[in-house]
Design a protein around this motif. Structure first.
Motif, PDB file in Angstrom:
ATOM      1  N   VAL A   1      39.899  32.358  21.679  1.00 53.58           N
ATOM      2  CA  VAL A   1      39.658  30.916  21.737  1.00 53.58           C
ATOM      3  C   VAL A   1      38.931  30.462  20.486  1.00 53.58           C
ATOM      4  N   ARG A   2      37.890  31.177  20.123  1.00 55.93           N
ATOM      5  CA  ARG A   2      37.078  30.804  18.964  1.00 55.93           C
ATOM      6  C   ARG A   2      37.877  30.896  17.669  1.00 55.93           C
ATOM      7  N   ALA A   3      38.784  31.874  17.575  1.00 57.25           N
ATOM      8  CA  ALA A   3      39.546  32.084  16.342  1.00 57.25           C
ATOM      9  C   ALA A   3      40.830  31.256  16.287  1.00 57.25           C
ATOM     10  N   GLY A   4      41.149  30.554  17.369  1.00 52.81           N
ATOM     11  CA  GLY A   4      42.380  29.775  17.394  1.00 52.81           C
ATOM     12  C   GLY A   4      43.619  30.632  17.558  1.00 52.81           C
ATOM     13  N   VAL A   5      43.451  31.827  18.134  1.00 49.01           N
ATOM     14  CA  VAL A   5      44.564  32.726  18.402  1.00 49.01           C
ATOM     15  C   VAL A   5      45.043  32.488  19.841  1.00 49.01           C
ATOM     16  N   PRO A   6      46.350  32.386  20.082  1.00 51.24           N
ATOM     17  CA  PRO A   6      46.823  32.179  21.461  1.00 51.24           C
ATOM     18  C   PRO A   6      46.228  33.217  22.414  1.00 51.24           C
TER      19      PRO A   6
ATOM     20  N   GLY B   1      42.026  42.965  33.613  1.00 48.52           N
ATOM     21  CA  GLY B   1      43.422  42.719  33.279  1.00 48.52           C
ATOM     22  C   GLY B   1      43.718  43.133  31.853  1.00 48.52           C
ATOM     23  N   ALA B   2      44.708  42.485  31.254  1.00 51.27           N
ATOM     24  CA  ALA B   2      45.138  42.860  29.908  1.00 51.27           C
ATOM     25  C   ALA B   2      45.182  41.635  29.000  1.00 51.27           C
ATOM     26  N   VAL B   3      44.871  41.868  27.724  1.00 49.04           N
ATOM     27  CA  VAL B   3      44.979  40.827  26.705  1.00 49.04           C
ATOM     28  C   VAL B   3      45.768  41.401  25.536  1.00 49.04           C
ATOM     29  N   PHE B   4      46.655  40.589  24.986  1.00 51.08           N
ATOM     30  CA  PHE B   4      47.501  41.003  23.863  1.00 51.08           C
ATOM     31  C   PHE B   4      47.092  40.201  22.638  1.00 51.08           C
ATOM     32  N   VAL B   5      46.882  40.903  21.519  1.00 51.87           N
ATOM     33  CA  VAL B   5      46.459  40.234  20.294  1.00 51.87           C
ATOM     34  C   VAL B   5      47.296  40.745  19.120  1.00 51.87           C
ATOM     35  N   PRO B   6      47.483  39.920  18.095  1.00 52.48           N
ATOM     36  CA  PRO B   6      48.205  40.387  16.912  1.00 52.48           C
ATOM     37  C   PRO B   6      47.444  41.528  16.238  1.00 52.48           C
ATOM     38  N   ALA B   7      48.133  42.569  15.879  1.00 54.88           N
ATOM     39  CA  ALA B   7      47.474  43.730  15.273  1.00 54.88           C
ATOM     40  C   ALA B   7      46.736  43.357  13.997  1.00 54.88           C
TER      41      ALA B   7
ATOM     42  N   LEU C   1      38.964  39.707  15.434  1.00 61.01           N
ATOM     43  CA  LEU C   1      38.675  39.382  16.824  1.00 61.01           C
ATOM     44  C   LEU C   1      37.607  40.300  17.404  1.00 61.01           C
ATOM     45  N   PHE C   2      37.620  41.563  17.023  1.00 59.14           N
ATOM     46  CA  PHE C   2      36.561  42.477  17.463  1.00 59.14           C
ATOM     47  C   PHE C   2      35.194  42.005  16.959  1.00 59.14           C
ATOM     48  N   ASP C   3      35.125  41.560  15.692  1.00 58.07           N
ATOM     49  CA  ASP C   3      33.863  41.063  15.144  1.00 58.07           C
ATOM     50  C   ASP C   3      33.343  39.888  15.974  1.00 58.07           C
ATOM     51  N   MET C   4      34.230  38.937  16.273  1.00 56.61           N
ATOM     52  CA  MET C   4      33.836  37.764  17.054  1.00 56.61           C
ATOM     53  C   MET C   4      33.456  38.157  18.475  1.00 56.61           C
ATOM     54  N   ALA C   5      34.233  39.059  19.061  1.00 55.32           N
ATOM     55  CA  ALA C   5      33.962  39.494  20.432  1.00 55.32           C
ATOM     56  C   ALA C   5      32.597  40.168  20.527  1.00 55.32           C
ATOM     57  N   GLU C   6      32.240  40.963  19.520  1.00 52.69           N
ATOM     58  CA  GLU C   6      30.934  41.623  19.521  1.00 52.69           C
ATOM     59  C   GLU C   6      29.811  40.617  19.388  1.00 52.69           C
ATOM     60  N   SER C   7      30.026  39.573  18.591  1.00 50.25           N
ATOM     61  CA  SER C   7      29.021  38.522  18.451  1.00 50.25           C
ATOM     62  C   SER C   7      28.827  37.779  19.766  1.00 50.25           C
ATOM     63  N   ILE C   8      29.934  37.464  20.446  1.00 50.87           N
ATOM     64  CA  ILE C   8      29.865  36.792  21.742  1.00 50.87           C
ATOM     65  C   ILE C   8      29.154  37.679  22.762  1.00 50.87           C
ATOM     66  N   ARG C   9      29.517  38.954  22.789  1.00 47.62           N
ATOM     67  CA  ARG C   9      28.868  39.904  23.701  1.00 47.62           C
ATOM     68  C   ARG C   9      27.365  39.955  23.477  1.00 47.62           C
TER      69      ARG C   9
ATOM     70  N   VAL D   1      24.432  24.484  19.838  1.00 47.31           N
ATOM     71  CA  VAL D   1      23.226  25.282  20.110  1.00 47.31           C
ATOM     72  C   VAL D   1      23.504  26.772  20.047  1.00 47.31           C
ATOM     73  N   ARG D   2      24.732  27.133  19.666  1.00 48.52           N
ATOM     74  CA  ARG D   2      25.136  28.534  19.515  1.00 48.52           C
ATOM     75  C   ARG D   2      25.074  29.299  20.846  1.00 48.52           C
ATOM     76  N   GLY D   3      25.486  28.649  21.896  1.00 49.87           N
ATOM     77  CA  GLY D   3      25.665  29.332  23.168  1.00 49.87           C
ATOM     78  C   GLY D   3      27.038  29.972  23.174  1.00 49.87           C
ATOM     79  N   ALA D   4      27.287  30.847  24.154  1.00 50.95           N
ATOM     80  CA  ALA D   4      28.576  31.561  24.150  1.00 50.95           C
ATOM     81  C   ALA D   4      29.154  31.723  25.534  1.00 50.95           C
ATOM     82  N   ILE D   5      28.661  30.978  26.523  1.00 49.18           N
ATOM     83  CA  ILE D   5      29.077  31.285  27.883  1.00 49.18           C
ATOM     84  C   ILE D   5      30.503  30.860  28.198  1.00 49.18           C
ATOM     85  N   GLU D   6      31.095  29.969  27.385  1.00 45.61           N
ATOM     86  CA  GLU D   6      32.469  29.563  27.645  1.00 45.61           C
ATOM     87  C   GLU D   6      33.432  30.064  26.593  1.00 45.61           C
ATOM     88  N   GLU D   7      32.941  30.552  25.488  1.00 50.49           N
ATOM     89  CA  GLU D   7      33.812  31.122  24.473  1.00 50.49           C
ATOM     90  C   GLU D   7      33.014  32.009  23.531  1.00 50.49           C
TER      91      GLU D   7
END
Length: 227
Positions: free
Chosen positions: A18-23, A157-163, A169-177, A221-227
């Motif tokens: 969502v944050r990166a604009g990737v489907p 479940g499963a998520v599919f992302v462009p290789a 996306l991993f970088d962003m996901a780690e920041s959100i986590r 405010v740099r929250g991350a609960i929805e994305e």
């Protein structure tokens, strides 16, 4: 890939999309065995016979994930213990099925990560013509995936992302986590989530500007609960 995914969830990756604009290409599947998996998509369109899987394994690379397109059918199981055992022997890291599996006890004993829509004792009772693109693309839910995609699957479940977007996306996901973990720690320490995200301020700003969304406020405010 799996080592880095081990510290994340599919929810983190979906939010990163969502944050990166990737489907956001996700489907709800149940983990049969093995817990989680991450790897390049090895597509196979099932038409009633296991031979399409065996053919796919001929070109499999170590760590690929067999992604089975059985049209979401619930009147037959298309993957059983022998297919799972052969996949493991071919170096395939797991199986993701848009359809049903069977031989649950044996698949669990094999230990290969398998995800499906559920189980059914009945195998295929039909044999349809095999499409020309049976080994180059698979449709999972409303999404079409190819060898250019990676699949990540866990208990949600499963998520599919462009290789070619995976590292980003991993970088962003780690920041959100990390943000969400900090927020959870603060809630446990007595500082409410409402306080952390300045929710009162959001309500005041929304009263002045009804078009303001909570997601816009969270970004400010740099929250991350929805994305």
């Amino acid at each position: 890939m799996l080592e880095r995914f081990a510290g994340l969830t599919t929810a983190h990756v979906a939010d990163a999309c969502v944050r990166a604009g990737v489907p956001v290409r996700t489907v709800s599947l149940t983990s049969v065995a093995g817990g989680r998996v991450a790897g390049r998509v090895l597509p196979a369109q099932h038409v009633g016979s296991v031979d399409v899987f065996l053919e796919a394994f001929e070109s499999a690379a170590e760590g690929d994930v067999l992604v089975v397109d059985n049209g979401g059918r619930r009147d037959e199981a298309c993957v059983g213990d022998l297919a799972a055992l052969e996949a493991a022997a071919a170096g395939v890291a797991g199986i993701v099925i848009w359809g049903l599996h069977r031989d649950t006890a044996d698949i669990t004993a094999i230990g290969l990560p398998v995800f499906s829509l559920g189980a059914l004792p009945t195998g295929p009772l039909r044999l349809d013509p095999q499409p020309a693109d049976a080994l180059s693309r698979a449709t999972i839910g409303e999404w079409t995936v190819t060898r250019d995609d990676v699949v990540l699957a866990d208990e949600d479940g499963a998520v599919f992302v462009p290789a070619d977007r995976l590292a980003e996306l991993f970088d962003m996901a780690e920041s959100i986590r990390d943000t969400e973990h900090r927020q959870a720690d603060e809630i446990r320490a007595g500082r409410s989530l409402r306080e952390q995200v300045s929710f009162k301020q959001y309500l005041e700003r929304r009263a002045v500007d009804p078009s303001l969304t909570f997601r816009q406020h969270l970004r400010a405010v740099r929250g991350a609960i929805e994305e």
